[in-house]
Write a protein that holds these residues in place. Structure first.
Motif, PDB file in Angstrom:
ATOM      1  N   VAL A   1       0.853  -1.196   0.000  1.00 55.46           N
ATOM      2  CA  VAL A   1       0.000   0.000   0.000  1.00 55.46           C
ATOM      3  C   VAL A   1       0.885   1.241   0.000  1.00 55.46           C
ATOM      4  O   VAL A   1       0.646   2.190  -0.758  1.00 55.46           O
ATOM      5  N   GLY A   2       1.935   1.229   0.829  1.00 51.60           N
ATOM      6  CA  GLY A   2       2.867   2.354   0.873  1.00 51.60           C
ATOM      7  C   GLY A   2       3.565   2.586  -0.454  1.00 51.60           C
ATOM      8  O   GLY A   2       3.670   3.729  -0.925  1.00 51.60           O
ATOM      9  N   VAL A   3       4.043   1.514  -1.070  1.00 57.79           N
ATOM     10  CA  VAL A   3       4.706   1.627  -2.378  1.00 57.79           C
ATOM     11  C   VAL A   3       3.723   2.157  -3.416  1.00 57.79           C
ATOM     12  O   VAL A   3       4.058   3.053  -4.201  1.00 57.79           O
ATOM     13  N   PHE A   4       2.510   1.623  -3.408  1.00 59.69           N
ATOM     14  CA  PHE A   4       1.486   2.061  -4.361  1.00 59.69           C
ATOM     15  C   PHE A   4       1.181   3.548  -4.178  1.00 59.69           C
ATOM     16  O   PHE A   4       1.126   4.302  -5.139  1.00 59.69           O
ATOM     17  N   LEU A   5       0.997   3.986  -2.929  1.00 55.30           N
ATOM     18  CA  LEU A   5       0.698   5.393  -2.661  1.00 55.30           C
ATOM     19  C   LEU A   5       1.878   6.296  -3.032  1.00 55.30           C
ATOM     20  O   LEU A   5       1.682   7.393  -3.564  1.00 55.30           O
ATOM     21  N   LEU A   6       3.090   5.829  -2.772  1.00 54.94           N
ATOM     22  CA  LEU A   6       4.282   6.589  -3.144  1.00 54.94           C
ATOM     23  C   LEU A   6       4.378   6.749  -4.660  1.00 54.94           C
ATOM     24  O   LEU A   6       4.635   7.851  -5.163  1.00 54.94           O
ATOM     25  N   CYS A   7       4.143   5.658  -5.384  1.00 56.27           N
ATOM     26  CA  CYS A   7       4.175   5.720  -6.850  1.00 56.27           C
ATOM     27  C   CYS A   7       3.086   6.647  -7.376  1.00 56.27           C
ATOM     28  O   CYS A   7       3.320   7.427  -8.302  1.00 56.27           O
ATOM     29  N   LYS A   8       1.921   6.560  -6.783  1.00 58.99           N
ATOM     30  CA  LYS A   8       0.810   7.424  -7.185  1.00 58.99           C
ATOM     31  C   LYS A   8       1.164   8.893  -6.938  1.00 58.99           C
ATOM     32  O   LYS A   8       0.920   9.752  -7.783  1.00 58.99           O
ATOM     33  N   ARG A   9       1.764   9.167  -5.782  1.00 55.89           N
ATOM     34  CA  ARG A   9       2.165  10.532  -5.430  1.00 55.89           C
ATOM     35  C   ARG A   9       3.231  11.041  -6.394  1.00 55.89           C
ATOM     36  O   ARG A   9       3.191  12.186  -6.828  1.00 55.89           O
ATOM     37  N   MET A  10       4.183  10.191  -6.736  1.00 55.73           N
ATOM     38  CA  MET A  10       5.240  10.582  -7.681  1.00 55.73           C
ATOM     39  C   MET A  10       4.645  10.885  -9.055  1.00 55.73           C
ATOM     40  O   MET A  10       5.079  11.817  -9.724  1.00 55.73           O
ATOM     41  N   GLU A  11       3.651  10.104  -9.452  1.00 54.03           N
ATOM     42  CA  GLU A  11       2.980  10.334 -10.739  1.00 54.03           C
ATOM     43  C   GLU A  11       2.244  11.674 -10.720  1.00 54.03           C
ATOM     44  O   GLU A  11       2.291  12.431 -11.688  1.00 54.03           O
ATOM     45  N   ILE A  12       1.601  11.992  -9.604  1.00 51.94           N
ATOM     46  CA  ILE A  12       0.899  13.272  -9.470  1.00 51.94           C
ATOM     47  C   ILE A  12       1.898  14.421  -9.555  1.00 51.94           C
ATOM     48  O   ILE A  12       1.660  15.418 -10.245  1.00 51.94           O
ATOM     49  N   LEU A  13       3.038  14.273  -8.865  1.00 47.28           N
ATOM     50  CA  LEU A  13       4.058  15.319  -8.905  1.00 47.28           C
ATOM     51  C   LEU A  13       4.606  15.507 -10.312  1.00 47.28           C
ATOM     52  O   LEU A  13       4.873  16.623 -10.740  1.00 47.28           O
ATOM     53  N   LYS A  14       4.780  14.397 -11.037  1.00 53.28           N
ATOM     54  CA  LYS A  14       5.285  14.457 -12.399  1.00 53.28           C
ATOM     55  C   LYS A  14       4.293  15.202 -13.301  1.00 53.28           C
ATOM     56  O   LYS A  14       4.686  16.039 -14.106  1.00 53.28           O
ATOM     57  N   VAL A  15       3.013  14.916 -13.142  1.00 49.09           N
ATOM     58  CA  VAL A  15       1.981  15.584 -13.937  1.00 49.09           C
ATOM     59  C   VAL A  15       1.931  17.069 -13.591  1.00 49.09           C
ATOM     60  O   VAL A  15       1.839  17.920 -14.478  1.00 49.09           O
ATOM     61  N   GLU A  16       2.019  17.396 -12.291  1.00 55.93           N
ATOM     62  CA  GLU A  16       2.008  18.801 -11.879  1.00 55.93           C
ATOM     63  C   GLU A  16       3.208  19.540 -12.447  1.00 55.93           C
ATOM     64  O   GLU A  16       3.084  20.668 -12.919  1.00 55.93           O
ATOM     65  N   LYS A  17       4.373  18.904 -12.408  1.00 58.14           N
ATOM     66  CA  LYS A  17       5.590  19.522 -12.936  1.00 58.14           C
ATOM     67  C   LYS A  17       5.463  19.744 -14.441  1.00 58.14           C
ATOM     68  O   LYS A  17       5.826  20.799 -14.957  1.00 58.14           O
ATOM     69  N   LEU A  18       4.917  18.762 -15.141  1.00 52.17           N
ATOM     70  CA  LEU A  18       4.729  18.858 -16.578  1.00 52.17           C
ATOM     71  C   LEU A  18       3.717  19.961 -16.910  1.00 52.17           C
ATOM     72  O   LEU A  18       3.939  20.750 -17.828  1.00 52.17           O
ATOM     73  N   SER A  19       2.638  20.041 -16.151  1.00 54.52           N
ATOM     74  CA  SER A  19       1.635  21.056 -16.418  1.00 54.52           C
ATOM     75  C   SER A  19       2.166  22.453 -16.102  1.00 54.52           C
ATOM     76  O   SER A  19       1.807  23.430 -16.772  1.00 54.52           O
ATOM     77  N   ASN A  20       3.054  22.586 -15.120  1.00 60.03           N
ATOM     78  CA  ASN A  20       3.668  23.880 -14.821  1.00 60.03           C
ATOM     79  C   ASN A  20       4.593  24.331 -15.941  1.00 60.03           C
ATOM     80  O   ASN A  20       4.684  25.506 -16.249  1.00 60.03           O
ATOM     81  N   ARG A  21       5.287  23.389 -16.574  1.00 53.42           N
ATOM     82  CA  ARG A  21       6.180  23.711 -17.694  1.00 53.42           C
ATOM     83  C   ARG A  21       5.405  24.159 -18.917  1.00 53.42           C
ATOM     84  O   ARG A  21       5.845  25.029 -19.648  1.00 53.42           O
ATOM     85  N   THR A  22       4.300  23.504 -19.147  1.00 48.46           N
ATOM     86  CA  THR A  22       3.524  23.797 -20.371  1.00 48.46           C
ATOM     87  C   THR A  22       2.507  24.906 -20.146  1.00 48.46           C
ATOM     88  O   THR A  22       1.873  25.354 -21.092  1.00 48.46           O
ATOM     89  N   GLY A  23       2.336  25.327 -18.897  1.00 50.29           N
ATOM     90  CA  GLY A  23       1.408  26.405 -18.601  1.00 50.29           C
ATOM     91  C   GLY A  23      -0.041  26.008 -18.628  1.00 50.29           C
ATOM     92  O   GLY A  23      -0.938  26.835 -18.800  1.00 50.29           O
ATOM     93  N   ILE A  24      -0.311  24.723 -18.438  1.00 49.28           N
ATOM     94  CA  ILE A  24      -1.716  24.255 -18.450  1.00 49.28           C
ATOM     95  C   ILE A  24      -2.356  24.517 -17.121  1.00 49.28           C
ATOM     96  O   ILE A  24      -1.848  24.388 -16.088  1.00 49.28           O
TER      97      ILE A  24
END
Length: 159
Positions: free
Chosen positions: A136-159
Motif C-alpha cells: 500500500v505504501g509503495v502504491f501510494l508513493l508511486c501514485k504521489r510521484m505520478e501526481i508530482l510528475k503531472v504537476e511539474k509537466l503542467s507547470n512547464r507547459t502552462g496548463i
C-alpha cells in the motif's frame, strides 16, 4: 494466460509451499531452522557481531513473519489484478490473510511432533498485514510521484 489467472497461480503455489513447510515432521523442521541459524550466526561472526541472543525459536518466529509478509505482498498484487471493486478486493484479501495462516496451524496439529499455535496464527496475520502495508505504501508513493510528475509537466507547459 491472463494476468489475474497468473496471480492466482502464483499465490496458490506459494500457499502450497507454506503448507509443505507445515507438513514437515518436527525433526526435519528443526534441522531446517538450525541450518538457517547456523548460516546467520556464521555471517554475523564474519562481521564480528555477537549473536548469542539469536536462537532457533527466534529464527522460527521470524520465518513465520517473513513467509507471511511475502504472502501479504502476493495477495495485494493478486487481488488488485482481479478487477474487483475495492470493498470486495479487501474483503477477500483480509479473509485469505486470516484463513491461510489458520489452516497452516491446523495442518500442524496432524504432523508428528508439531503443534498448531494460536500465537503463530496472530504472528502470521501480522506478517500478512506488514507485507500488505508495504505494498500500500509503495502504491501510494508511486501514485504521489505520478501526481508530482503531472504537476511539474503542467507547470512547464502552462496548463
Amino acid at each position: 494466460m491472463k494476468k489475474k489467472h497468473l496471480w492466482i497461480l502464483i499465490v496458490g503455489l506459494y500457499v502450497l509451499f507454506i503448507y509443505s513447510n507445515s507438513m514437515k515432521v518436527a525433526d526435519t523442521s528443526s534441522k531446517d531452522s538450525g541450518r538457517v541459524l547456523y548460516l546467520i550466526h556464521d555471517m554475523l561472526n564474519k562481521f564480528e557481531i555477537n549473536a548469542y541472543w539469536l536462537t532457533e525459536h527466534f529464527i522460527r518466529k521470524m520465518g513465520h513473519f517473513s513467509e507471511y509478509s511475502l504472502l501479504g505482498l502476493l495477495l495485494y498484487f493478486c487481488m488488485k489484478s482481479q478487477g474487483f471493486q475495492e470493498e470486495k478486493r479487501w474483503f477477500f484479501h483480509i479473509a485469505a490473510g486470516f484463513l491461510i495462516p489458520f489452516m497452516d496451524e491446523t495442518i500442524q496439529l496432524f504432523v508428528e511432533g508439531r503443534s498448531g499455535q494460536i500465537s503463530d496464527v496472530w504472528l502470521d496475520c501480522a506478517g500478512v498485514t506488514f507485507g500488505t502495508l508495504i505494498m500500500v505504501g509503495v502504491f501510494l508513493l508511486c501514485k504521489r510521484m505520478e501526481i508530482l510528475k503531472v504537476e511539474k509537466l503542467s507547470n512547464r507547459t502552462g496548463i
